[in-house]
Structure formats: C-alpha cells, structure tokens
Design an enzyme around this catalytic site. Structure first.
Site, PDB file in Angstrom:
ATOM      1  N   CYS A 144     -16.133   8.918 -27.834  1.00 31.34           N
ATOM      2  CA  CYS A 144     -16.809   8.060 -28.824  1.00 31.34           C
ATOM      3  C   CYS A 144     -18.070   7.556 -28.384  1.00 31.34           C
ATOM      4  O   CYS A 144     -18.249   6.498 -28.671  1.00 31.34           O
ATOM      5  CB  CYS A 144     -16.008   7.369 -29.734  1.00 31.34           C
ATOM      6  SG  CYS A 144     -15.226   5.920 -28.427  1.00 31.34           S
ATOM      7  N   GLY A 177      -3.237   5.986 -30.856  1.00 32.24           N
ATOM      8  CA  GLY A 177      -2.353   6.839 -31.737  1.00 32.24           C
ATOM      9  C   GLY A 177      -2.856   7.384 -32.791  1.00 32.24           C
ATOM     10  O   GLY A 177      -2.245   8.322 -33.492  1.00 32.24           O
TER      11      GLY A 177
END
Length: 441
Positions: free
Chosen positions: A378, A260
C-alpha cells in the site's frame, strides 16, 4: 469535567504528543486517550486529533515564522496543543477568540501551565499576521499540503510529474468504502438495506461488491455489519481479487494476513478452496483476522509464523496461490492514516526492500509449479515495488510476470511499470496500492 471542550482538546493534544514521543499510531493513542473519558467526548477528540495530525507540518511552518525560538525546542505536549488550536482556527467552526482562550485554559489545566503565556502570544501573533502567513504557506506545495520535506523529495524523485498530486492526496478525509459479502447477500439488496436505514450510498460498478457511502459513519452503525453482511475495505484493497484469479480446489496462503480484510475477501470470493491459511508473525494481530472471519461466518486456518522463515511452521505442501501483502512504508494510505507522516523516516523506509525481497524469496519456495504469487503493497515508492520485482526476477529464473491485461476483470486502474500496476492515492477514489502477479514455471 467542568469544560468538556477543554477536556477534548487536552485529550487530543496528549494523543498527538504520544505519536511524537513514542511513535505509536494515532489509532492506538486515541484508544488509550478515550479509555477513561466520557463517551460523549469521543467525536470531538477524534476530530481534533486527526485535524492536528493532518495539518502538523503546515502548522510547523506557521510556528517557524511566529516563534522566537526553534519549533523543535518546544515541549511535545505544548507543540501538540498548538497544532490542535491551529487546526481549530483553520476549521473555522469555533470563533477565533474562543480557540485562543480555550487553548490557554487547556494549558493552565494541564502540564503545560508554564507555557500558557507563550501559547497565547503565538496564537494571537498568528491571527494578526494570518493573511500574509497563509499566502506564504500556500505558495509552497510542501507546506500547503502539510508534508515533511523528506516525503516531498521522495515523491518528486519517483513521480516528477505527479508529486504534487501525491502530496494533495493526503489532504482530504478518506471516503468510506464497503465490501458486500456476496455469500450472504447481494450488492443491490444491501444498497436497499442502506437506503431504508437512511445511509445514502452507491455501488462502484468497476469492482464487484464495492459500495461507497456518501458520508462516513461509525462502523458499528452499519446495518448488518455485526452479522457479516458487509466489511469496511478500501477500493484499492478490494482489487486484490483480480490478480489472484481464485478458483475452486486451490490451496491459498495469505502470508502477512493481519488485520484480515484480504483473507476475508478471499474466503468470500471462492468458497470451494481446498484450503486457506492466514499467517501472521504477530499473534495479537492474528486475533483481528479471527474476528473478521467469525463475523462473516468464513473459514480459514490461522497460524502464527514468519513468512520469511517457513521452516518453522510450513508442512511442506505447496500452495497454488500466495498473497504476499508485504510490510511497507504505507505511503499510499496517508489520507487514512495521516500519522504516517509523523512516524516514518527515510532511513526506516530504505530498509524495507531488503525485508520485502527476503519475504518474496521465502514465499516463492512454498509456491507450487504453475502457481501464482501476488505481491502487494500500500505504498507508491518505486524502491519497494518495481525495484523489488526487478531484483527478484533477475535472481529467479522460474518466475515470470503475469501482465495486468491477463488479470480477469481488472478495471484498468493504475500505471504499468513493466511488472505490475501502481494505483496512485485518490485514483478512482482508491488508496495507493501496488500489485504484481508472478507465475512459477
């Protein structure tokens, strides 16, 4: 517990052993290890665990030279305990004799009692031959930077000039970067709050609302954290705001939202969105998204669902912006999660582009004409980044690239690959991230 240090060592070794046996994350193993332990042991267990994991493959090379049996034949707990001890010897804050004695006593007090003699012999042999062994280990970048061979090979194939730089990026402890909630305070005001609380820090002018602490701390010690004034988020992750180019009235989907951090950033940066939907396939992880939003007094609709199967949850109304922070190998955040080197495998990574492509194709169907989809990972592997973009564009005639020079405010980070920008680990103090922005005709 008579010997707290021995207790910390045994808990750390059990945490590392669980990664080896079960493939759990280090954070999960630590959470379970500390659940029934005295609170005072926490910092020591965490330090020993992270040190043992960070140096695991360097320790593997050392053990291969001092053991008379194959390293892989060791019991996982014994192997983990040896890495804990070798980290302590590398750390040099505990006298060498004390490290060896403590490792032996820890073994005797646990399931590794039968291996106490072996542990004693191995560590003492290492100390006798340390000077020669350390020089030998340091000569090879793979062992010097505690990398598995497969990871070094992959870095070398994708980044032939910078592969050793990528290996070295996993060595240091990660910096602690914060994101100030601009809806609740200003960067200058929060820096003053930090100064008054004796937390030295500075703003990073390249990314709005980014603050770097000079020394890491427990997140709950941060002034205003519980009130949502600030969140912990890497500089590279905060860069997601640039390619998204948010504006009032947009309907936005965060397609793989947990935990989140990026959902909260979107809500902070543009309070007048027409709607923000945070989607995740894991309902438990979606709880983390809810907690992050509540802490910052931010609002989004939360929904459990598979971004690759929108028919099961989507209402059919297109989105103006979609963030697809795709599941990936996470090789760009090894310094933050060193257990990635123990848990990932080449075969697992090779399966990811198929999943990423499927998610990208499904997300595209939910994007409005003239809308923008930002693909993010990532990781640093070309197969998961540029190659995924190339395959998608080849089969999607209504998709075109929005060049990084057209992302308002982009600070110039990263290398261009013809599709997006690859921020390499350690560049500008950030973790490794990849961003590409696609426009729908």
């Amino acid at each position: 517990m008579k010997n707290p240090a021995a207790g910390a060592r045994s808990l750390a070794a059990y945490a590392v052993a669980r990664i080896l046996r079960e493939g759990v994350t280090l954070d999960a193993a630590l959470h379970d290890a500390l659940a029934a332990a005295p609170e005072t042991l926490g910092p020591s267990v965490r330090s020993l665990s992270y040190g043992a994991v960070r140096g695991y493959f360097r320790h593997e090379a050392i053990l291969g030279r001092v053991l008379s049996q194959p390293v892989r034949s060791l019991d996982t707990y014994v192997r983990a305990l040896l890495s804990v001890a070798l980290f302590e010897l590398e750390d040099a804050r505990t006298p060498q004799y004390a490290v060896v004695d403590a490792a032996v006593e820890t073994a005797k007090a646990t399931d590794a009692a039968r291996a106490s003699g072996l542990i004693n012999a191995v560590l003492r042999r290492y100390l006798r031959e340390r000077k020669t062994l350390d020089v030998d280990i340091a000569r090879n970048p793979v062992t010097r930077h505690a990398s598995p061979i497969w990871l070094a090979d992959r870095f070398r194939a994708d980044w032939p000039v910078r592969w050793t730089q990528l290996l070295a990026a996993g060595d240091p402890q990660e910096p602690m970067l914060l994101r100030v909630n601009g809806r609740r305070t200003t960067t200058d005001a929060y820096l003053e709050t930090l100064r008054e609380a004796d937390f030295p820090a500075h703003a990073d002018s390249r990314v709005p609302f980014a603050v770097a602490l000079e020394s890491p701390c427990d997140v709950h010690e941060l002034p205003g954290f519980g009130d949502g004034l600030v969140s912990v988020q890497d500089l590279g992750a905060q860069c997601v705001a640039f390619p998204l180019e948010l504006a009032a009235g947009q309907r936005v989907l965060d397609a793989c939202a947990a935990p989140g951090g990026k959902t909260a950033l979107i809500a902070e940066r543009e309070p007048e969105l027409a709607g923000l939907l945070a989607l995740d396939i894991d309902p438990q992880r979606l709880t983390r998204v809810k907690e992050n939003l509540l802490r910052g007094d931010l609002h989004a609709e939360l929904k459990t669902g598979d971004a690759g199967n929108p028919g099961a949850w989507w209402d059919g109304v297109p989105f103006d912006r979609i963030l697809l922070d795709a599941p990936c190998s996470a090789l760009g955040v090894i310094r933050r999660h060193p257990d990635i080197r123990l848990r990932k495998s080449p075969s697992e990574i090779d399966k990811l582009p198929l999943l990423q492509g499927r998610l990208l194709t499904s997300a595209w169907r939910m994007l409005a004409s003239g809308g923008r989809l930002v693909y993010a990972t990532c990781t640093v592997t070309r197969s998961e980044n540029g190659a995924v973009m190339a395959a998608f564009l080849e089969g999607t005639p209504d998709a075109s690239i929005v060049p990084a020079e057209n992302w308002p405010g982009w600070p110039g980070f990263g290398e261009a690959d013809g599709f997006g920008r690859q921020i390499l680990p350690g560049e500008a103090g950030a973790d490794g991230f990849y961003y590409a922005a696609l426009l729908k005709a």
